[in-house]
Design an enzyme around this catalytic site. Structure first.
Site, PDB file in Angstrom:
ATOM      1  N   GLY A  12       0.785  -1.234   0.000  1.00 12.57           N
ATOM      2  CA  GLY A  12       0.000   0.000   0.000  1.00 12.57           C
ATOM      3  C   GLY A  12       0.814   1.279   0.000  1.00 12.57           C
ATOM      4  N   ILE A  90     -10.666  -7.385 -12.500  1.00 12.82           N
ATOM      5  CA  ILE A  90     -11.891  -6.610 -12.261  1.00 12.82           C
ATOM      6  C   ILE A  90     -12.988  -7.120 -13.199  1.00 12.82           C
ATOM      7  CG2 ILE A  90     -12.894  -4.286 -12.463  1.00 12.82           C
ATOM      8  CD1 ILE A  90     -11.060  -4.514 -10.072  1.00 12.82           C
ATOM      9  N   ASN A 102      -5.329   1.695 -13.584  1.00 11.35           N
ATOM     10  CA  ASN A 102      -4.368   0.809 -12.915  1.00 11.35           C
ATOM     11  C   ASN A 102      -2.970   1.372 -13.108  1.00 11.35           C
ATOM     12  OD1 ASN A 102      -3.288  -1.633 -11.728  1.00 11.35           O
ATOM     13  ND2 ASN A 102      -2.738  -2.298 -13.793  1.00 11.35           N
ATOM     14  N   HIS A 104       0.945   0.167 -13.309  1.00 11.80           N
ATOM     15  CA  HIS A 104       1.720  -1.065 -13.541  1.00 11.80           C
ATOM     16  C   HIS A 104       3.207  -0.710 -13.634  1.00 11.80           C
ATOM     17  CE1 HIS A 104       2.345  -5.181 -14.858  1.00 11.80           C
ATOM     18  NE2 HIS A 104       3.264  -4.684 -15.671  1.00 11.80           N
ATOM     19  N   GLU A 174       6.735   6.152 -10.370  1.00 14.88           N
ATOM     20  CA  GLU A 174       5.324   5.761 -10.516  1.00 14.88           C
ATOM     21  C   GLU A 174       4.404   6.613  -9.637  1.00 14.88           C
ATOM     22  OE1 GLU A 174       4.699   1.812  -8.876  1.00 14.88           O
ATOM     23  OE2 GLU A 174       3.181   1.403 -10.396  1.00 14.88           O
TER      24      GLU A 174
END
Ligand code: GAR
Length: 192
Positions: A12, A90, A102, A104, A174
């Site tokens: 997380g 999903i 999303n 990645h 990211e």
């Protein structure tokens, strides 16, 4: 106010980056709910620490999970769903009703697809002696890592990199990229 729901299966740290950006007012949004399929996900602890509602989805059946999630989500106001290290597929109910993105940890379409997540991706990139890797944010459709790409950030892979050092570099890039993309959604610069 812009309403987010975040799905996370693991540590997380991506969820944490969103929480921190909201706290610092770098992101004018609210996380309504954090969903996880993993009772041990540290992401759930992070959500609880920050007084964010959580929901643990235990159903292993794809169709039943899709229906359960659809029922749970229908109780919330949602502008965008963010998959932040969520490892389950999903279902069609969610894809039809919501805008879902999303993040990645590779330059898709390279190193995407089933089984390609987290450290597996970085190990494969090192193994293949790639010169570059990076992170991709894309819309979610019913195929793993195949939805339309919204944004990509490149990082250099040096001969000294290990999967772990590469993971650290990619994850840092990211998170910046995700916050920028979320801001673009909030300011209607990306059409869902
Ligand atoms: C992130 O690097 C994300 O891109 C990746 O998992 C990590 C989650 O880290 N997602 C995938 O590989 C999905 N295919 P976190 O749990 O610390 O946020």
């Amino acid at each position: 106010m812009y309403h987010l729901v975040v799905f996370a299966s693991g540590n997380g740290s991506t969820l944490q980056a969103i929480i921190d950006s909201i706290t610092k007012h770098e992101l004018e949004a609210k996380i309504e709910l954090v969903i996880s399929d993993n009772p041990n996900a540290y992401a759930l602890e992070r959500a609880k620490t920050n007084h964010i509602e959580t929901y643990l989805i235990k159903n292993k059946d794809f169709t039943k999970r899709d229906i359960e999630l659809s029922n749970v989500l229908s109780r919330y106001t949602i502008d965008l769903i963010v998959l932040a290290g969520y490892l389950k597929m999903i279902g069609p109910n969610l894809i039809e009703k919501y805008t879902i993105i999303n993040t990645h940890p590779s330059l898709l379409p390279k190193y995407g697809g089933k089984g390609m997540h987290g450290m597996h991706v970085h190990e494969a990139v090192i193994q293949a002696q790639e010169k570059y890797s990076g992170a991709t944010i894309h819309f979610v459709n019913q195929e793993y890592d195949k939805g339309t790409i919204i944004s990509q950030t490149k990082v250099e892979v040096t001969p000294y990199d290990t999967a772990e050092s590469l993971s650290n570099k990619v994850q840092a890039a990211e998170k910046l990229q995700l916050i920028e993309v979320l801001n673009r959604f909030i300011h209607h610069e990306i059409k869902s």
